[in-house]
Design a protein around this motif. Structure first.
Motif, PDB file in Angstrom:
ATOM      1  N   VAL A 179       0.853  -1.191   0.000  1.00 27.10           N
ATOM      2  CA  VAL A 179       0.000   0.000   0.000  1.00 27.10           C
ATOM      3  C   VAL A 179       0.886   1.237   0.000  1.00 27.10           C
ATOM      4  CG1 VAL A 179      -1.995  -1.070   1.104  1.00 27.10           C
ATOM      5  CG2 VAL A 179      -0.170  -0.143   2.531  1.00 27.10           C
ATOM      6  N   ILE A 180       0.477   2.243  -0.764  1.00 28.17           N
ATOM      7  CA  ILE A 180       1.190   3.515  -0.786  1.00 28.17           C
ATOM      8  C   ILE A 180       0.138   4.616  -0.766  1.00 28.17           C
ATOM      9  CG2 ILE A 180       1.371   3.412  -3.330  1.00 28.17           C
ATOM     10  CD1 ILE A 180       4.018   5.032  -2.981  1.00 28.17           C
ATOM     11  N   VAL A 181       0.309   5.587   0.116  1.00 28.00           N
ATOM     12  CA  VAL A 181      -0.755   6.563   0.368  1.00 28.00           C
ATOM     13  C   VAL A 181      -0.199   7.975   0.482  1.00 28.00           C
ATOM     14  CG1 VAL A 181      -0.619   6.167   2.867  1.00 28.00           C
ATOM     15  CG2 VAL A 181      -2.711   7.124   1.863  1.00 28.00           C
ATOM     16  N   LEU A 182      -0.916   8.907  -0.111  1.00 29.59           N
ATOM     17  CA  LEU A 182      -0.603  10.330   0.062  1.00 29.59           C
ATOM     18  C   LEU A 182      -1.624  10.889   1.043  1.00 29.59           C
ATOM     19  CD1 LEU A 182       1.356  12.531  -0.895  1.00 29.59           C
ATOM     20  CD2 LEU A 182      -0.432  13.282  -2.457  1.00 29.59           C
ATOM     21  N   VAL A 183      -1.151  11.269   2.198  1.00 29.75           N
ATOM     22  CA  VAL A 183      -2.014  11.767   3.267  1.00 29.75           C
ATOM     23  C   VAL A 183      -2.101  13.291   3.176  1.00 29.75           C
ATOM     24  CG1 VAL A 183      -2.362  11.875   5.768  1.00 29.75           C
ATOM     25  CG2 VAL A 183      -1.348   9.826   4.715  1.00 29.75           C
ATOM     26  N   SER A 184      -3.301  13.826   3.357  1.00 29.75           N
ATOM     27  CA  SER A 184      -3.515  15.269   3.307  1.00 29.75           C
ATOM     28  C   SER A 184      -4.348  15.712   4.501  1.00 29.75           C
ATOM     29  CB  SER A 184      -4.226  15.660   2.008  1.00 29.75           C
ATOM     30  OG  SER A 184      -4.579  17.033   2.015  1.00 29.75           O
ATOM     31  N   ASP A 185      -4.094  16.935   4.970  1.00 26.26           N
ATOM     32  CA  ASP A 185      -4.919  17.523   6.027  1.00 26.26           C
ATOM     33  C   ASP A 185      -5.861  18.580   5.464  1.00 26.26           C
ATOM     34  OD1 ASP A 185      -3.270  19.647   5.458  1.00 26.26           O
ATOM     35  OD2 ASP A 185      -2.585  19.972   7.520  1.00 26.26           O
ATOM     36  N   GLY A 186      -6.000  18.597   4.140  1.00 26.97           N
ATOM     37  CA  GLY A 186      -6.862  19.572   3.481  1.00 26.97           C
ATOM     38  C   GLY A 186      -6.103  20.719   2.858  1.00 26.97           C
ATOM     39  N   ARG A 187      -4.933  21.055   3.419  1.00 30.97           N
ATOM     40  CA  ARG A 187      -4.115  22.145   2.878  1.00 30.97           C
ATOM     41  C   ARG A 187      -2.724  21.668   2.478  1.00 30.97           C
ATOM     42  NH1 ARG A 187      -2.278  25.419   6.032  1.00 30.97           N
ATOM     43  NH2 ARG A 187      -2.512  24.221   7.952  1.00 30.97           N
ATOM     44  N   ARG A 188      -2.227  20.665   3.181  1.00 31.18           N
ATOM     45  CA  ARG A 188      -0.870  20.170   2.955  1.00 31.18           C
ATOM     46  C   ARG A 188      -0.896  18.671   2.692  1.00 31.18           C
ATOM     47  NH1 ARG A 188       1.559  21.742   8.641  1.00 31.18           N
ATOM     48  NH2 ARG A 188      -0.366  20.612   9.170  1.00 31.18           N
ATOM     49  N   CYS A 189       0.212  18.155   2.143  1.00 38.68           N
ATOM     50  CA  CYS A 189       0.345  16.703   1.983  1.00 38.68           C
ATOM     51  C   CYS A 189       1.562  16.227   2.762  1.00 38.68           C
ATOM     52  CB  CYS A 189       0.445  16.306   0.518  1.00 38.68           C
ATOM     53  SG  CYS A 189       1.962  16.771  -0.315  1.00 38.68           S
ATOM     54  N   LEU A 190       1.508  14.986   3.182  1.00 45.28           N
ATOM     55  CA  LEU A 190       2.544  14.412   4.033  1.00 45.28           C
ATOM     56  C   LEU A 190       3.464  13.511   3.204  1.00 45.28           C
ATOM     57  CD1 LEU A 190       3.702  13.835   6.888  1.00 45.28           C
ATOM     58  CD2 LEU A 190       2.046  11.954   7.038  1.00 45.28           C
ATOM     59  N   LEU A 191       4.763  13.765   3.296  1.00 48.13           N
ATOM     60  CA  LEU A 191       5.755  12.954   2.604  1.00 48.13           C
ATOM     61  C   LEU A 191       6.841  12.524   3.589  1.00 48.13           C
ATOM     62  CD1 LEU A 191       6.271  15.048  -0.679  1.00 48.13           C
ATOM     63  CD2 LEU A 191       4.767  13.077  -0.340  1.00 48.13           C
TER      64      LEU A 191
END
Length: 365
Positions: free
Chosen positions: A210-222
């Motif tokens: 699994v590979i996921v791009l997480v977002s808080d609505g304004r930013r993305c987590l890398l």
């Protein structure tokens, strides 16, 4: 059981013609109606070659071969400064091997990887037993590490090399039966191996990741791992545990690596990935609550992880070449061929559309 419609049509139309024309004439006519191997769709033709060793060997004689040396592909430079796989005619490869003193039977170890629209089969062959420099000079190319080369390969060319490397590695590591310890033998296409003792058939396998791009609505987590190139960050990823669903694996991986709880998950796309071994990457987008974005990075898994703004990601997407040694460690993203790059691009487009919609609302500045 009712007679299948195809059989009834065959009886009504073909058999009377056979009686009138004679069997020889009938089959001659059928051969002109049924598609020849050269007219079969590539997928059908590929399947035929996997099942018929004689047909596959014949296709190999008229096919193309991509050479590898200890799993590094042979690449050639283009006038634009990019790289391309060296697709060599089988006859040319045979000549090179003979010139370098190799047994001509080495070509038969090629594995089937693809098929062109004209039903010309494409194969991969590892020539690691030969001198690397000699092969490079004879073929006018260089054997380069595939993972590093992805930044300079086109999106259309990378998958065939990834598949070829994965299949070649599988054959090199699957020479013995896990049940009996006896040697296994491959079919001509290289799509399976069978135990010489009990006939158990083994097929190449891919591990789900699994590979996921997480977002808080304004930013993305890398995040980044120590093995990544200088300045490179990517989406979070991890192997699925036995019995896990896609959603369960995503929630567990994100919780383990950065201590966040996911709110929603949306599937994006999948991709075969040959590093370090053959994996099926299942790409997703996920969101977390803007009120709970504090990271707890597991440094046993990641060197670092942090939130990135839309401006930072947009600037990184504009970079064309990886940073060189000595350059400042600017943000660098995975190559365009990677599903991680696709996830980041999708998120960026979504954010830009969101900003455009907000600016177009009545009363907005």
């Amino acid at each position: 059981m009712p007679v299948p419609r195809f059989k009834s049509l065959f009886t009504a139309s073909v058999l009377p013609n056979a009686q009138r024309l004679g069997c020889g004439a009938m089959w001659s006519r059928l051969r002109t109606i049924l598609p020849s191997p050269n007219c079969l769709p590539p997928r059908w033709y590929m399947n035929r070659l996997k099942e018929d060793d004689t047909a596959c060997l014949s296709a190999l004689h008229n096919g193309q071969i991509f050479l590898f040396h200890h799993l590094s592909p042979l690449l050639q430079c283009t006038q634009r400064g990019t790289l391309r796989p060296a697709a060599l005619a089988t006859s040319d490869v045979q000549s090179v091997l003979e010139r370098l003193g190799s047994d001509g039977s080495l070509v038969k170890k090629s594995v089937l990887v693809s098929c062109l629209e004209q039903n010309q089969a494409q194969f991969c062959l590892d020539v690691g037993e030969l001198d690397q420099v000699s092969v490079e000079e004879a073929c006018e190319g260089k054997f380069l590490d595939l993972r590093k080369s992805l930044f300079l390969l086109t999106t259309a060319e990378a998958p065939i090399l990834a598949k070829g490397q994965a299949l070649l590695r599988w054959h090199q590591t699957s020479r013995f039966c896990s049940a009996t310890g006896q040697l296994t033998h491959r079919n001509q296409a290289g799509s399976q191996r069978a135990c010489s003792s009990n006939g158990i058939i083994y097929y190449p396998k891919m591990s789900p990741v699994v590979i996921v791009l997480v977002s808080d609505g304004r930013r993305c987590l890398l995040g980044r791992q120590p093995a990544f190139p200088l300045g490179m960050y990517s989406a979070l990823a991890g192997f699925c545990d036995m019995g896990e669903s896609l959603e369960e694996a995503l929630c567990r991986e994100v919780a383990e690596e950065v201590g966040l709880e996911l709110q929603s998950i949306t599937y994006s796309s999948s991709q075969h990935w040959p590093f370090p071994h053959s994996s099926l990457m299942l790409g997703c987008h996920a969101t977390v609550s803007p009120a709970h974005t504090q990271l707890q990075v597991d440094h046993a898994e990641l060197e670092n992880a942090r939130w990135f703004s839309l401006e930072e990601i947009t600037s990184a997407l504009k970079l064309q070449t990886p940073p060189q040694r000595g350059d400042s460690p600017a943000l660098w993203l995975p190559p365009k061929q990677a599903v991680a790059h696709r996830l980041i691009t999708e998120w960026t487009k979504q954010q830009l559309l969101k900003d455009t919609d907000q600016n177009q609302r009545p009363g907005s500045c």
